[in-house]
Design an enzyme around this catalytic site. Structure first.
Site, PDB file in Angstrom:
ATOM      1  N   CYS A  78      13.550   1.058   4.619  1.00 27.66           N
ATOM      2  CA  CYS A  78      12.785   0.017   5.321  1.00 27.66           C
ATOM      3  C   CYS A  78      13.536  -1.317   5.209  1.00 27.66           C
ATOM      4  CB  CYS A  78      11.385  -0.096   4.737  1.00 27.66           C
ATOM      5  SG  CYS A  78      10.534   1.501   4.624  1.00 27.66           S
ATOM      6  N   CYS A  81      12.523  -4.282   2.871  1.00 25.29           N
ATOM      7  CA  CYS A  81      11.964  -4.004   1.546  1.00 25.29           C
ATOM      8  C   CYS A  81      12.980  -4.131   0.411  1.00 25.29           C
ATOM      9  CB  CYS A  81      11.357  -2.606   1.526  1.00 25.29           C
ATOM     10  SG  CYS A  81      10.601  -2.237  -0.072  1.00 25.29           S
ATOM     11  N   CYS A 149      -7.802   0.912  -3.661  1.00 24.52           N
ATOM     12  CA  CYS A 149      -6.899   1.202  -2.547  1.00 24.52           C
ATOM     13  C   CYS A 149      -5.575   1.642  -3.164  1.00 24.52           C
ATOM     14  CB  CYS A 149      -6.708  -0.056  -1.705  1.00 24.52           C
ATOM     15  SG  CYS A 149      -5.581   0.168  -0.307  1.00 24.52           S
ATOM     16  N   CYS A 209      -6.433   1.942   5.717  1.00 25.90           N
ATOM     17  CA  CYS A 209      -5.896   0.582   5.719  1.00 25.90           C
ATOM     18  C   CYS A 209      -4.519   0.674   6.372  1.00 25.90           C
ATOM     19  CB  CYS A 209      -5.796   0.061   4.286  1.00 25.90           C
ATOM     20  SG  CYS A 209      -5.041  -1.577   4.172  1.00 25.90           S
ATOM     21  N   ARG A 281      -6.603  -8.469   7.312  1.00 26.51           N
ATOM     22  CA  ARG A 281      -6.074  -8.993   6.044  1.00 26.51           C
ATOM     23  C   ARG A 281      -4.844  -9.859   6.275  1.00 26.51           C
ATOM     24  NH1 ARG A 281      -9.052  -6.440   2.303  1.00 26.51           N
ATOM     25  NH2 ARG A 281     -10.104  -4.586   3.102  1.00 26.51           N
TER      26      ARG A 281
HETATM   27  S1  SF4 Z   1       8.880   1.058  -1.222  1.00 24.09           S
HETATM   28 FE1  SF4 Z   1       9.924  -0.122   0.357  1.00 24.09          FE
HETATM   29  S2  SF4 Z   1      11.620   1.173   1.050  1.00 24.09           S
HETATM   30 FE2  SF4 Z   1      10.156   2.479  -0.050  1.00 24.09          FE
HETATM   31  S3  SF4 Z   1       8.808   3.300   1.555  1.00 24.09           S
HETATM   32 FE3  SF4 Z   1       7.813   1.490   0.702  1.00 24.09          FE
HETATM   33  S4  SF4 Z   1       8.437  -0.164   2.068  1.00 24.09           S
HETATM   34 FE4  SF4 Z   1       9.880   1.530   2.441  1.00 24.09          FE
END
Ligand code: SF4
Length: 334
Positions: A78, A81, A149, A209, A281
């Site tokens: 991602c 992230c 959650c 959510c 949210r």
């Molecule tokens: S922790 Fe970060 S890299 Fe891993 S699935 Fe979740 S958002 Fe994606």
């Protein structure tokens, strides 16, 4: 792929329409939502506020506290992230917290006024031994009288049922962005994988959510596409986090051109209008947001914030600042 084939949303009864489209329609096209986002700002906010008042306490805001129960080292990619193992960020990996640590954190959050406790783990998805530990945590936090959650990644068949049996109230799994922009952000899991996990959650009777992130370089049309995906889930999610990208050095999205803050407010308003009964949210990104923009987000229908000085790994306003802001606006905790 036509993700819209999953759809139709609840009927709603509201006569105020600035676009020719009202909430009692059964389906929101991307064009319908673009029309909302394109509307004069005052008209959009007025409509969102009217919808909000029909379905919610106009001056109530739910306070949720988020804790990372397992941090970093995630195999996914991602682009936003800092917990993805492949990016070099300042986040330090941390093994799963003990049950005692989680219960202490939940009790402390409750003492400060939080009514909901969200537990996040950086996995592609949980293994069976992880689910067993998570169900213990869910039971323990529930016994404190808090809403629970969890956000643990992709779920395999049967895992949501185990979490539901432990008393999990909500499972968070975001769609992140519109289908057409998705591959710019994530390649290690598909949009359909996410929809499948949401279906597992629904089938287990757990509240959904599900929201997304804006400010990732997407177009207004893509923001409309995200809201359309969410609003057309059948039923639409009970809880819709709208996150503003927090840019973290070392992640691919670091350095993305900043989004106009008023565009963020418009996105909140579109979420409120198209998902009238959901908790909307105001999630990540508040630390970088002025109080005036946050106030506009509440006016546009946001009625929940993350409360506590840290999100999973990124910063969040201090609780004292949030209390002061709520007092200034005459808002009360739900
Ligand atoms: S922790 Fe970060 S890299 Fe891993 S699935 Fe979740 S958002 Fe994606």
């Amino acid at each position: 792929m036509n993700y819209n084939s999953l759809t139709t949303h609840e009927t709603q009864n509201d006569s105020i329409s600035i676009t020719g489209k009202s909430e009692d329609s059964t389906y929101w096209s991307v064009a319908d939502i673009e029309a909302l986002l394109d509307a004069p700002f005052n008209d959009l906010i007025y409509r969102a506020q009217c919808v909000h008042r029909q379905h919610h306490d106009a001056n109530g805001v739910q306070l949720s506290t988020l804790i990372s129960v397992k941090t970093g080292g995630c195999p996914e990619d991602c682009g936003y992230c800092p917990q993805a193992a492949r990016y070099h960020t300042s986040v330090e990996n941390q093994d799963m917290l003990s049950l005692d640590d989680v219960v202490s954190a939940a009790a402390a959050a409750k003492a400060k006024g939080a009514s909901r406790f969200c537990m996040g783990a950086a996995w592609r998805g949980p293994k069976q031994r992880d689910i067993e530990k998570m169900t213990e945590m869910v039971r323990a936090v529930k016994s404190l009288g808090m809403e629970t959650c969890a956000t643990l990644g992709l779920l395999k068949p049967g895992q949501a049922e185990q979490l539901g049996e432990a008393g999990l109230d909500y499972y968070n799994h975001n769609l992140d962005t519109a289908p057409e922009y998705y591959e710019e952000i994530i390649t290690t899991r598909q949009y359909q994988d996410r929809l499948n996990t949401l279906q597992e959650v629904r089938n287990a009777g757990i509240n959904v959510c599900c929201g997304g992130i804006v400010g990732m370089g997407e177009t207004r049309q893509s923001r409309a596409g995200l809201i359309a995906q969410l609003a057309n889930l059948n039923p639409y999610p009970e809880s819709v986090p709208i996150n503003h990208l927090v840019q973290v050095e070392g992640t691919p999205l670091y350095g993305t051109a900043a989004l106009d803050p008023l565009e963020f407010v418009r996105t909140i308003a579109a979420a409120r209008i198209t998902m009238p009964k959901a908790m909307v949210r105001l999630s990540a990104g508040r630390q970088e947001m002025s109080e005036a923009i946050q106030a506009l987000c509440f006016l546009a229908g946001a009625n929940s914030i993350f409360y506590g000085d840290k999100l999973l790994t990124t910063g969040n306003p201090e609780t004292d600042h949030d209390r002061a802001l709520l007092d200034k606006l005459g808002l009360h905790a739900l």
